[in-house]
Design an enzyme around this catalytic site. Structure first.
Site, PDB file in Angstrom:
ATOM      1  N   CYS A   1       0.911  -1.123  -0.022  1.00  0.00           N
ATOM      2  CA  CYS A   1       0.128   0.067   0.010  1.00  0.00           C
ATOM      3  C   CYS A   1       0.991   1.219   0.168  1.00  0.00           C
ATOM      4  CB  CYS A   1      -0.905   0.074   1.112  1.00  0.00           C
ATOM      5  SG  CYS A   1      -2.293   1.007   1.058  1.00  0.00           S
TER       6      CYS A   1
ATOM      7  N   HIS B   1      -3.749  -5.332   0.683  1.00  0.00           N
ATOM      8  CA  HIS B   1      -2.914  -5.712   1.831  1.00  0.00           C
ATOM      9  C   HIS B   1      -2.912  -7.308   2.247  1.00  0.00           C
ATOM     10  CE1 HIS B   1      -2.738  -1.798   3.803  1.00  0.00           C
ATOM     11  NE2 HIS B   1      -3.549  -1.319   3.209  1.00  0.00           N
TER      12      HIS B   1
ATOM     13  N   GLU C   1      -1.616  -9.081   4.122  1.00  0.00           N
ATOM     14  CA  GLU C   1      -1.648  -9.594   5.521  1.00  0.00           C
ATOM     15  C   GLU C   1      -2.965  -9.755   6.162  1.00  0.00           C
ATOM     16  OE1 GLU C   1      -1.532  -4.978   5.808  1.00  0.00           O
ATOM     17  OE2 GLU C   1      -0.810  -6.408   4.457  1.00  0.00           O
TER      18      GLU C   1
END
Length: 508
Positions: free
Chosen positions: A80, A168, A170
């Site tokens: 990001c 993202h 994660e």
């Protein structure tokens, strides 16, 4: 030498999740401030740049020389903001998107031959959370994935092991996120995947013996998982040179002080128990502000602990069960205090002691894994997290012994009910909250005007995010009925269905 991934933190709320996912790949990682790359550390095998609350073109945005990082030749993954920063610093354009994109998206173009995107197919779901987008890339930056709304969902710098992704990986909702991180950490960076609870114990015990030598250490036990594991780990390293102190501030769960002292008997720990409840109640009288409560309890704990620790001769170190979320929530990289944590401040300075925090880099579930590897019984390892200030931050408003007694009874019915229904281990954290309101009720032929209690139970992996636990209605009905019937002064029970974010796990 232990391999490691360095995660440069630009202030994102999900930076710790990146670390958590890397650890799930049995790879050690460290999260450091964006401008604190460990230049002399030869064990670094890759770098991840986190997201950020800022735009890259903001004057206050966190900046580093990304080209100096690239010159090191290490694999780099920008997530990001990290992806935008590399593009921006090299002449690309990053602009405010026509509409902010938050939520699920699907990759409609994927260069599957790219090492970062191996085994990730077109249509894979990813999670977007950004207000800016890359509108043009510098020369040599090549698009390797797109979505319908984001042309530059991922890119690679030509001739380098350097990538940027707008989404993202994660976050749990990125279905291909772990595959992407595995591709980067294992296949690109070459992780041996040899970091485990056992390897952590071996290396930490060696480090503690080297760090502490024959020095005396005191540790504040709380009865919780973190301080217990820290104590057993230290005991393994230095044995009789460790003295543990368990302070009862009067706001523990029902019978917790005696129960926990008994539980420690079989662990071979040297534990001193101190009942200081009267002192804490006196200091808290009339206080309603939650942050002030925390500070009073923190200071009171320091005073009591200091007094008891001075009874131990030649102490040079203070050990604490501080873990990663404690540090994160105490002070973010942006300098915003989320909540104070009595576990991380005050004591070392007051007592003129050096600080030892052997669990500082671990998440809660990792602490539990270490505890199991140390042979600590499940009855201690599986205990739910419990706030340091105890029931003081589960009583909204001022604190009195009467309120604590009421909440202890309600909380005990709730927790024991979870155990009886085989729900305790399926919940990350649970407890009752005494609300600062009274409500009308009917008991028998009489109207009542008594207190309301809220029940809180959440599911989570690492406490950074949490969802409310979907407990059976039959269970909630039984617990509610039992609390109202058995706990004098309570005539209403509610169930909290808020998730974190936007709420927190605790109410204060």
């Amino acid at each position: 030498m232990q391999q490691k991934i360095i995660i440069l933190d630009f202030g994102s709320q999900t930076t710790q999740l990146i670390g958590r996912r890397v650890r799930e790949l049995n790879t050690y990682c460290e999260i450091v401030p964006y401008n604190k790359f460990p230049e002399s550390d030869n064990s670094v095998i890759g770098v991840i740049l986190s997201g950020s609350p800022f735009s890259v073109y903001d004057e206050k945005a966190f900046k580093v020389d990304v080209n100096a990082l690239r010159a090191k030749g290490l694999p780099i993954l920008g997530i990001c903001y990290g992806a935008q920063l590399m593009a921006w610093e090299n002449g690309g354009n990053v602009e405010s998107a026509p509409s902010r994109e938050y939520g699920r998206a699907r990759l409609d173009m994927v260069q599957e031959s790219n090492p970062l995107l191996a085994n990730i197919e077109k249509g894979a779901q990813v999670w977007m959370s950004h207000g800016d987008t890359i509108t043009s890339l510098p020369a040599g930056f090549n698009i390797v994935a797109s979505t319908a709304e984001v042309p530059v969902a991922a890119y690679q710098i030509e001739g380098e092991r350097t990538w940027g992704v707008q989404f993202h990986p994660e976050v749990y909702h990125s279905e291909c996120g772990m595959q992407l991180l595995r591709n980067f950490v294992v296949d690109v960076c070459g992780s041996k995947c040899d970091w485990s609870a056992e390897s952590f114990i071996d290396s930490t015990v060696r480090e503690l013996r080297s760090q502490l030598g024959d020095d005396k250490v005191v540790l504040g036990l709380s009865g919780g998982v973190d301080s217990t594991v820290a104590a057993v780990l230290l005991n393994k390293a230095i044995g009789k040179n460790l003295t543990c102190i368990f302070v009862d501030h009067g706001m523990l769960r029902k019978n917790e002080f005696t129960d926990v002292m008994k539980a420690y008997e079989g662990l071979g720990l040297n534990v001193i128990g101190v009942d200081a409840s009267a002192e804490f109640f006196a200091e808290l009288a009339g206080v309603t502000d939650p942050e002030r409560k925390r500070k009073i309890i923190g200071k009171g704990f320091i005073d009591v602990f200091d007094r008891e620790a001075h009874k131990v001769s030649d102490v040079k170190w203070l050990a604490q069960g501080t873990i990663y979320p404690d540090c994160i929530e105490s002070l973010s990289i942006t300098g915003t205090v989320i909540k104070s944590h009595h576990n991380v401040g005050g004591l070392p300075e007051k007592m003129n002691l050096k600080l030892c925090e052997p669990l500082r880099l671990l998440f809660k579930d990792e602490v539990r894994a270490v505890g199991r590897a140390l042979g600590i019984p499940d009855r201690l390892i599986k205990r739910h997290p419990f706030p340091g200030p105890g029931l003081a931050v589960r009583i909204l408003g001022d604190i009195t012994p009467e309120k604590v007694a009421i909440l202890q009874e309600a909380d005990n019915i709730f927790i024991e009910g979870l155990r009886e229904w085989d729900l305790y281990d399926k919940v990350w954290q649970a407890g009752a909250i005494l609300l600062p309101v009274q409500s009308v009720g009917v008991m028998g032929d009489e109207r009542t005007y008594e207190r309301a209690v809220a029940l809180r139970a959440v599911t989570s992996t690492d406490a950074m995010t949490a969802d409310w636990a979907h407990l059976p209605y039959e269970f909630l009905a039984k617990v509610s009925n039992e609390i109202i019937n058995k706990v004098r002064g309570v005539n209403r029970v509610c169930y909290d269905i808020s998730s974190k974010p936007p709420a927190t796990i605790e109410w204060e």
